[in-house]
Scaffold this active site. Structure first.
Site, PDB file in Angstrom:
ATOM      1  N   GLY A  69      32.626  20.973  10.555  1.00 34.73           N
ATOM      2  CA  GLY A  69      33.395  21.949   9.784  1.00 34.73           C
ATOM      3  C   GLY A  69      33.016  21.815   8.316  1.00 34.73           C
ATOM      4  N   ARG A  70      33.523  20.742   7.712  1.00 33.03           N
ATOM      5  CA  ARG A  70      33.372  20.539   6.263  1.00 33.03           C
ATOM      6  C   ARG A  70      31.905  20.536   5.798  1.00 33.03           C
ATOM      7  NH1 ARG A  70      37.308  17.351   3.529  1.00 33.03           N
ATOM      8  NH2 ARG A  70      37.772  16.502   5.590  1.00 33.03           N
ATOM      9  N   ARG A  86      44.643  20.436  -0.928  1.00 34.50           N
ATOM     10  CA  ARG A  86      43.993  19.123  -0.805  1.00 34.50           C
ATOM     11  C   ARG A  86      44.328  18.141  -1.942  1.00 34.50           C
ATOM     12  NH1 ARG A  86      39.347  17.883  -0.422  1.00 34.50           N
ATOM     13  NH2 ARG A  86      39.444  16.637   1.463  1.00 34.50           N
ATOM     14  N   CYS A 105      56.825  25.157  -8.576  1.00 34.97           N
ATOM     15  CA  CYS A 105      57.865  24.276  -9.096  1.00 34.97           C
ATOM     16  C   CYS A 105      57.877  22.934  -8.363  1.00 34.97           C
ATOM     17  CB  CYS A 105      59.211  24.966  -8.975  1.00 34.97           C
ATOM     18  SG  CYS A 105      59.186  26.518  -9.844  1.00 34.97           S
ATOM     19  N   GLU A 106      56.833  22.189  -8.511  1.00 32.50           N
ATOM     20  CA  GLU A 106      56.725  20.849  -7.924  1.00 32.50           C
ATOM     21  C   GLU A 106      55.836  20.017  -8.846  1.00 32.50           C
ATOM     22  OE1 GLU A 106      56.946  19.597  -4.339  1.00 32.50           O
ATOM     23  OE2 GLU A 106      57.518  21.462  -3.339  1.00 32.50           O
TER      24      GLU A 106
HETATM   25  N1  LLP Z   1      36.793  18.489  15.736  1.00 31.11           N
HETATM   26  C1  LLP Z   1      38.077  18.118  15.770  1.00 31.11           C
HETATM   27  C2  LLP Z   1      38.703  17.833  17.072  1.00 31.11           C
HETATM   28  C3  LLP Z   1      38.807  17.993  14.574  1.00 31.11           C
HETATM   29  O1  LLP Z   1      40.085  17.624  14.630  1.00 31.11           O
HETATM   30  C4  LLP Z   1      38.185  18.287  13.336  1.00 31.11           C
HETATM   31  C5  LLP Z   1      38.934  18.184  12.086  1.00 31.11           C
HETATM   32  C6  LLP Z   1      36.831  18.685  13.346  1.00 31.11           C
HETATM   33  C7  LLP Z   1      36.165  18.766  14.559  1.00 31.11           C
HETATM   34  C8  LLP Z   1      36.075  19.035  12.094  1.00 31.11           C
HETATM   35  O2  LLP Z   1      35.959  17.957  11.241  1.00 31.11           O
HETATM   36  P1  LLP Z   1      35.022  18.068   9.938  1.00 31.11           P
HETATM   37  O3  LLP Z   1      33.589  18.203  10.397  1.00 31.11           O
HETATM   38  O4  LLP Z   1      35.433  19.249   9.167  1.00 31.11           O
HETATM   39  O5  LLP Z   1      35.275  16.806   9.228  1.00 31.11           O
HETATM   40  N2  LLP Z   1      42.568  18.950   6.167  1.00 31.11           N
HETATM   41  C9  LLP Z   1      41.724  17.781   6.007  1.00 31.11           C
HETATM   42  C10 LLP Z   1      40.750  17.618   7.138  1.00 31.11           C
HETATM   43  C11 LLP Z   1      41.394  17.565   8.497  1.00 31.11           C
HETATM   44  C12 LLP Z   1      40.398  17.528   9.614  1.00 31.11           C
HETATM   45  C13 LLP Z   1      41.049  17.817  10.919  1.00 31.11           C
HETATM   46  N3  LLP Z   1      40.154  17.828  12.023  1.00 31.11           N
HETATM   47  C14 LLP Z   1      41.033  17.857   4.652  1.00 31.11           C
HETATM   48  O6  LLP Z   1      41.245  18.820   3.925  1.00 31.11           O
HETATM   49  O7  LLP Z   1      40.311  16.938   4.274  1.00 31.11           O
END
Ligand code: LLP
Length: 424
Positions: free
Chosen positions: A275-276, A312, A347-348
């Site tokens: 994802g990221r 974040r 407001c936080e």
């Molecule tokens: N697969 C599963 C089962 C996951 O739970 C996640 C992310 C991914 C793939 C993708 O992970 P990535 O490649 O993006 O690291 N909100 C947090 C990140 C939470 C990730 C949740 N799961 C942040 O902003 O850092």
């Protein structure tokens, strides 16, 4: 590598000036670069070209239909975690046979949807969830394709809130107990075992925890084979980190090299759920300075984006670079800098985008870019303080497209109603 660069002291996304977009769209808005998204996807995907694999983009990180359509056109699949994400993935044209359904709490309705759509597989995370899926599949008279998400108990060495593969985390089935679950599933008439999956956390900056969990999963798959359970898919999840500040995450090619080495002689299709690493540095959040103020302790730059737009920093104390859209010198580092907190109108006290950040003097009306906001930016936004959510804009070469309109006050109250007893 990304396509946000300064030309003549002005920030551009590909060949479009960020301030020109702001003139048309208003602020705040998320801005994504097609070239960066495609480049990141291709680099990641082709790094695994030597082995059978499937890259399933983690929809939760950036779920706009246009972004998903782009990955679909590049041959990508989707890692989804809800009926809503399934709906988006299908609307965007992602092939159901490239969709995997993760998450600890799938409802009966979501299972029915997934089965009707014909997704590649469900990643099941508990015995009860398995029983529910068997029940649903039997009622529908179909076979449900499954993987089980095992929890390998590996320390991903990342932020505690985004670690998922430790024994104390809620995710998956402990790898030591998962054998029993597979044996039970083998005896179920409507369950078709296809794979083993794991995901140990997000924003990992080392490859070794991935290798460690892959080794554990491989051992596990070999033990399953001894019980005549044959696995065709090994899903390693997502988690490769990006550079927000001074992190040194592995390049996807380096990550792939080590994983491919481990996969040698192993006859499984590898599934990846990035994802990221694909979307993070392909998007920015553009905001306008409303006011500046100073008290005895601090300087504050109050901007029109807030924690509801980008959670974040408040949630994880995450660092995002903040750059002015117009700089006074060719080299931003030549500017005289002053320490300030960049805060939103909510407001936080926890509503900040940056703390004690060295920034050039900024005045009311100037634009700033909050960098590395393409992943877990818009998707984690909310309407807190009744703030309409920001617009999303996609640049392609010298054109830009509003791919999600800014919400209106009407969209804020959509679906709300006042019962008759409260009639005036
Ligand atoms: N697969 C599963 C089962 C996951 O739970 C996640 C992310 C991914 C793939 C993708 O992970 P990535 O490649 O993006 O690291 N909100 C947090 C990140 C939470 C990730 C949740 N799961 C942040 O902003 O850092």
């Amino acid at each position: 590598m990304n396509h946000f660069t300064y030309k003549n002291k002005e920030l551009y996304c590909e060949s479009v000036s960020v301030s020109k977009i702001s003139d048309k769209v208003g602020t705040p808005f998320y801005l994504y670069s097609t070239a960066t998204l495609s480049h990141h996807f291709r680099v990641f995907d082709t790094s695994f070209a030597d082995i059978p694999h499937l890259t399933c983009f983690a929809v939760k990180s950036c779920s706009n239909l246009s972004v998903l359509r782009l990955f679909s056109s590049l041959g990508g699949g989707a890692d989804i975690v809800s009926g809503g994400e399934l709906y988006r993935a299908i609307k965007a044209g992602i092939d159901p046979k490239r969709i995997i359904y993760s998450g600890v709490g799938k409802t009966k309705e979501e299972m029915i949807n997934g089965l009707q759509t014909g997704i590649l597989m469900f990643n099941i995370e508990s015995e009860q969830e398995l029983d529910r899926l068997q029940e649903v599949a039997a009622e529908m008279g179909v076979n449900a394709p499954v993987s089980f998400r095992v929890n390998p108990d590996v320390d991903p060495k990342t932020h505690a809130y985004i670690s998922t593969g430790l024994a104390e985390n809620k995710f998956g089935i402990p790898i030591k107990e998962a054998g029993k679950t597979y044996m039970r599933a083998k005896g179920m008439p409507n369950i078709n075992i296809l794979g083993v999956s794991c995901h140990i956390g997000s924003q990992l900056t080392q490859v070794s925890p991935f290798v460690e969990s892959l080794q554990k999963v491989k051992r596990f798959i070999k033990a399953l084979a001894d019980h005549e359970i044959n696995i065709s898919y090994l899903d390693l999840g997502g988690g490769v980190g990006i550079k927000y500040r001074d992190e040194e995450p592995p390049h996807p090619e380096e990550y792939a090299r080590e994983i491919i080495e481990e996969m040698k002689g192993f006859d499984c299709t590898l599934i990846l759920e990035p994802g990221r690493v694909i979307a993070g540095n392909a998007g920015i959040l553009v905001s306008k300075v409303l006011y500046t103020k100073r008290n005895e302790a601090k300087n504050f730059i109050i901007v029109d984006a807030a924690m509801n737009d980008l959670a974040r920093p408040s949630l994880y104390d995450a660092f995002h670079d903040i750059f002015p859209v117009h700089v006074k010198n060719e080299n931003i580092h030549d500017e005289s800098l002053e320490k300030a907190d960049v805060v939103g109108p909510i407001c936080e006290t926890g509503d900040f985008l940056a703390k004690d950040r060295l920034l050039p003097a900024l005045s009311s009306g100037e634009l700033v870019a909050v960098m590395s906001s393409g992943a877990y930016g818009f998707t984690m936004s909310s309407n807190y303080n009744s703030r309409p959510r920001a617009a999303e804009v996609l640049v392609h070469e010298d054109k830009f497209y509003v791919i999600r309109e800014r919400e209106t006050y009407d969209s804020l109250i959509k679906g709300e109603s006042i019962p008759p007893f409260l009639d005036k």
